[in-house]
Design a protein around this motif. Sequence first.
Motif, PDB file in Angstrom:
ATOM      1  N   GLU A  92       3.474  -1.878 -13.499  1.00  0.00           N
ATOM      2  CA  GLU A  92       3.982  -0.971 -12.466  1.00  0.00           C
ATOM      3  C   GLU A  92       3.025  -0.918 -11.272  1.00  0.00           C
ATOM      4  OE1 GLU A  92       5.288   3.650 -11.821  1.00  0.00           O
ATOM      5  OE2 GLU A  92       5.659   2.714 -13.763  1.00  0.00           O
ATOM      6  N   PHE A  93       1.717  -0.905 -11.547  1.00  0.00           N
ATOM      7  CA  PHE A  93       0.746  -0.933 -10.464  1.00  0.00           C
ATOM      8  C   PHE A  93       0.969  -2.166  -9.592  1.00  0.00           C
ATOM      9  CE2 PHE A  93      -3.161  -2.106  -8.396  1.00  0.00           C
ATOM     10  CZ  PHE A  93      -3.658  -0.897  -7.932  1.00  0.00           C
ATOM     11  N   MET A  94       1.139  -3.301 -10.240  1.00  0.00           N
ATOM     12  CA  MET A  94       1.329  -4.548  -9.488  1.00  0.00           C
ATOM     13  C   MET A  94       2.647  -4.559  -8.730  1.00  0.00           C
ATOM     14  SD  MET A  94      -0.444  -7.452 -11.798  1.00  0.00           S
ATOM     15  CE  MET A  94      -2.217  -7.428 -12.040  1.00  0.00           C
ATOM     16  N   ILE A 100       2.311  -5.775   0.019  1.00  0.00           N
ATOM     17  CA  ILE A 100       1.154  -6.374   0.699  1.00  0.00           C
ATOM     18  C   ILE A 100       0.688  -7.653   0.003  1.00  0.00           C
ATOM     19  CG2 ILE A 100       0.400  -4.189   1.718  1.00  0.00           C
ATOM     20  CD1 ILE A 100      -1.850  -4.200  -0.424  1.00  0.00           C
ATOM     21  N   LYS A 101       1.599  -8.323  -0.673  1.00  0.00           N
ATOM     22  CA  LYS A 101       1.247  -9.499  -1.480  1.00  0.00           C
ATOM     23  C   LYS A 101       0.597 -10.614  -0.683  1.00  0.00           C
ATOM     24  CE  LYS A 101       5.763 -11.636  -1.075  1.00  0.00           C
ATOM     25  NZ  LYS A 101       6.991 -11.973  -1.747  1.00  0.00           N
ATOM     26  N   ASP A 102       0.844 -10.701   0.604  1.00  0.00           N
ATOM     27  CA  ASP A 102       0.253 -11.761   1.413  1.00  0.00           C
ATOM     28  C   ASP A 102      -1.205 -11.485   1.773  1.00  0.00           C
ATOM     29  OD1 ASP A 102       2.698 -13.038   1.376  1.00  0.00           O
ATOM     30  OD2 ASP A 102       3.325 -12.186   3.290  1.00  0.00           O
ATOM     31  N   HIS A 103      -1.691 -10.296   1.445  1.00  0.00           N
ATOM     32  CA  HIS A 103      -3.035  -9.886   1.861  1.00  0.00           C
ATOM     33  C   HIS A 103      -4.009  -9.670   0.711  1.00  0.00           C
ATOM     34  CE1 HIS A 103      -1.354  -9.418   5.820  1.00  0.00           C
ATOM     35  NE2 HIS A 103      -0.396  -8.704   5.287  1.00  0.00           N
ATOM     36  N   CYS A 104      -3.521  -9.803  -0.549  1.00  0.00           N
ATOM     37  CA  CYS A 104      -4.426  -9.528  -1.669  1.00  0.00           C
ATOM     38  C   CYS A 104      -4.043 -10.324  -2.912  1.00  0.00           C
ATOM     39  CB  CYS A 104      -4.473  -8.043  -1.983  1.00  0.00           C
ATOM     40  SG  CYS A 104      -2.910  -7.326  -2.507  1.00  0.00           S
ATOM     41  N   PHE A 105      -4.997 -10.398  -3.802  1.00  0.00           N
ATOM     42  CA  PHE A 105      -4.843 -11.040  -5.105  1.00  0.00           C
ATOM     43  C   PHE A 105      -5.585 -10.185  -6.109  1.00  0.00           C
ATOM     44  CE2 PHE A 105      -7.186 -13.507  -8.279  1.00  0.00           C
ATOM     45  CZ  PHE A 105      -6.150 -14.062  -8.990  1.00  0.00           C
ATOM     46  N   LEU A 120     -10.076  -6.863 -10.941  1.00  0.00           N
ATOM     47  CA  LEU A 120     -10.784  -7.401  -9.792  1.00  0.00           C
ATOM     48  C   LEU A 120      -9.734  -7.747  -8.747  1.00  0.00           C
ATOM     49  CD1 LEU A 120     -13.818  -9.150  -9.192  1.00  0.00           C
ATOM     50  CD2 LEU A 120     -11.924 -10.688  -8.766  1.00  0.00           C
ATOM     51  N   TRP A 121      -9.964  -7.309  -7.517  1.00  0.00           N
ATOM     52  CA  TRP A 121      -9.035  -7.557  -6.417  1.00  0.00           C
ATOM     53  C   TRP A 121      -9.783  -8.182  -5.249  1.00  0.00           C
ATOM     54  CZ3 TRP A 121      -3.743  -6.610  -6.280  1.00  0.00           C
ATOM     55  CH2 TRP A 121      -3.233  -6.077  -7.456  1.00  0.00           C
ATOM     56  N   GLU A 126     -11.869  -5.921   5.209  1.00  0.00           N
ATOM     57  CA  GLU A 126     -13.131  -5.403   4.687  1.00  0.00           C
ATOM     58  C   GLU A 126     -12.972  -4.342   3.612  1.00  0.00           C
ATOM     59  OE1 GLU A 126     -15.448  -3.173   7.652  1.00  0.00           O
ATOM     60  OE2 GLU A 126     -13.675  -3.299   8.897  1.00  0.00           O
ATOM     61  N   ASP A 127     -11.757  -3.829   3.404  1.00  0.00           N
ATOM     62  CA  ASP A 127     -11.569  -2.813   2.372  1.00  0.00           C
ATOM     63  C   ASP A 127     -10.113  -2.806   1.903  1.00  0.00           C
ATOM     64  OD1 ASP A 127      -9.962  -1.051   4.037  1.00  0.00           O
ATOM     65  OD2 ASP A 127     -11.814  -0.464   5.013  1.00  0.00           O
ATOM     66  N   PRO A 128      -9.837  -2.104   0.808  1.00  0.00           N
ATOM     67  CA  PRO A 128      -8.482  -2.070   0.255  1.00  0.00           C
ATOM     68  C   PRO A 128      -7.599  -0.980   0.855  1.00  0.00           C
ATOM     69  CG  PRO A 128     -10.013  -1.080  -1.283  1.00  0.00           C
ATOM     70  CD  PRO A 128     -10.825  -1.561  -0.109  1.00  0.00           C
ATOM     71  N   GLU A 129      -7.923  -0.517   2.039  1.00  0.00           N
ATOM     72  CA  GLU A 129      -7.188   0.598   2.636  1.00  0.00           C
ATOM     73  C   GLU A 129      -5.678   0.336   2.709  1.00  0.00           C
ATOM     74  OE1 GLU A 129      -7.104   4.348   3.419  1.00  0.00           O
ATOM     75  OE2 GLU A 129      -9.007   3.347   3.141  1.00  0.00           O
ATOM     76  N   GLU A 130      -5.303  -0.908   3.008  1.00  0.00           N
ATOM     77  CA  GLU A 130      -3.872  -1.232   3.078  1.00  0.00           C
ATOM     78  C   GLU A 130      -3.209  -1.043   1.710  1.00  0.00           C
ATOM     79  OE1 GLU A 130      -0.973  -4.631   5.026  1.00  0.00           O
ATOM     80  OE2 GLU A 130      -3.095  -5.072   4.785  1.00  0.00           O
ATOM     81  N   LEU A 131      -3.916  -1.401   0.655  1.00  0.00           N
ATOM     82  CA  LEU A 131      -3.396  -1.187  -0.696  1.00  0.00           C
ATOM     83  C   LEU A 131      -3.252   0.297  -0.979  1.00  0.00           C
ATOM     84  CD1 LEU A 131      -2.596  -2.128  -3.567  1.00  0.00           C
ATOM     85  CD2 LEU A 131      -5.034  -2.135  -4.114  1.00  0.00           C
ATOM     86  N   PHE A 132      -4.252   1.079  -0.604  1.00  0.00           N
ATOM     87  CA  PHE A 132      -4.193   2.517  -0.847  1.00  0.00           C
ATOM     88  C   PHE A 132      -2.977   3.145  -0.168  1.00  0.00           C
ATOM     89  CE2 PHE A 132      -9.115   2.751  -1.299  1.00  0.00           C
ATOM     90  CZ  PHE A 132      -9.032   2.072  -2.500  1.00  0.00           C
ATOM     91  N   GLY A 133      -2.628   2.638   1.008  1.00  0.00           N
ATOM     92  CA  GLY A 133      -1.453   3.153   1.704  1.00  0.00           C
ATOM     93  C   GLY A 133      -0.149   2.687   1.082  1.00  0.00           C
ATOM     94  N   ALA A 134      -0.143   1.509   0.490  1.00  0.00           N
ATOM     95  CA  ALA A 134       1.088   0.940  -0.067  1.00  0.00           C
ATOM     96  C   ALA A 134       1.356   1.390  -1.502  1.00  0.00           C
ATOM     97  CB  ALA A 134       1.014  -0.588  -0.024  1.00  0.00           C
ATOM     98  N   ASN A 135       0.319   1.762  -2.230  1.00  0.00           N
ATOM     99  CA  ASN A 135       0.462   2.041  -3.660  1.00  0.00           C
ATOM    100  C   ASN A 135      -0.282   3.326  -4.009  1.00  0.00           C
ATOM    101  OD1 ASN A 135       0.360   2.086  -6.458  1.00  0.00           O
ATOM    102  ND2 ASN A 135      -0.085  -0.090  -6.658  1.00  0.00           N
TER     103      ASN A 135
END
Length: 181
Positions: A92-94, A100-105, A120-121, A126-135
Amino acid sequence: MAEEQPPEVKAEAREFMSNLVGSGPSPNDFNGGDGIDMAAWKATYASSAKDDALMEKFWSVYDPSSTSIWTMVYDEADSNENLDDTVEIVKEFMSKTESIKDHCFGVMHILGEGLEIEGLWVFNGEDPEELFGANEDTSWYSWSQIGPDATDLVKKAVTGFLAPTDGKLDGKAIRNTQAFC
């Protein structure tokens, strides 16, 4: 209460943590560039043996001036009751990260009898801020940046997640692995 450690032990521990964590790039060093071609890297990861050749490929595309590496630990592991439900938490997290799949692994492991979740991501940026906003589920995890320089300790930590040996991460048996590919 913990026993007071001698100064030389404290100094060695400080040096170890400094080499592992680093101070991060200064704002002038982080150019935001293109980062890693995530689609190509995900295809490489998905189709490869999890071995030294994979790690050589990773370090050949990693650029600390445009990419950052973060570890995560699930804060509520004591509430995980069985492997199937814990796998669903990871899936579910994934799925909530898909936008934002084009910006992280990422790679997330479920460990040991306690069903701890560690991951591990790698982010372009420089930071996971985009992930924090999306998830919104990111708030259930503690996040720590490693690197940015690819020191021996950073390489060892990243290898532990991406190409673990003997089916273990930090001595804990890996019960399940999910990759955000």
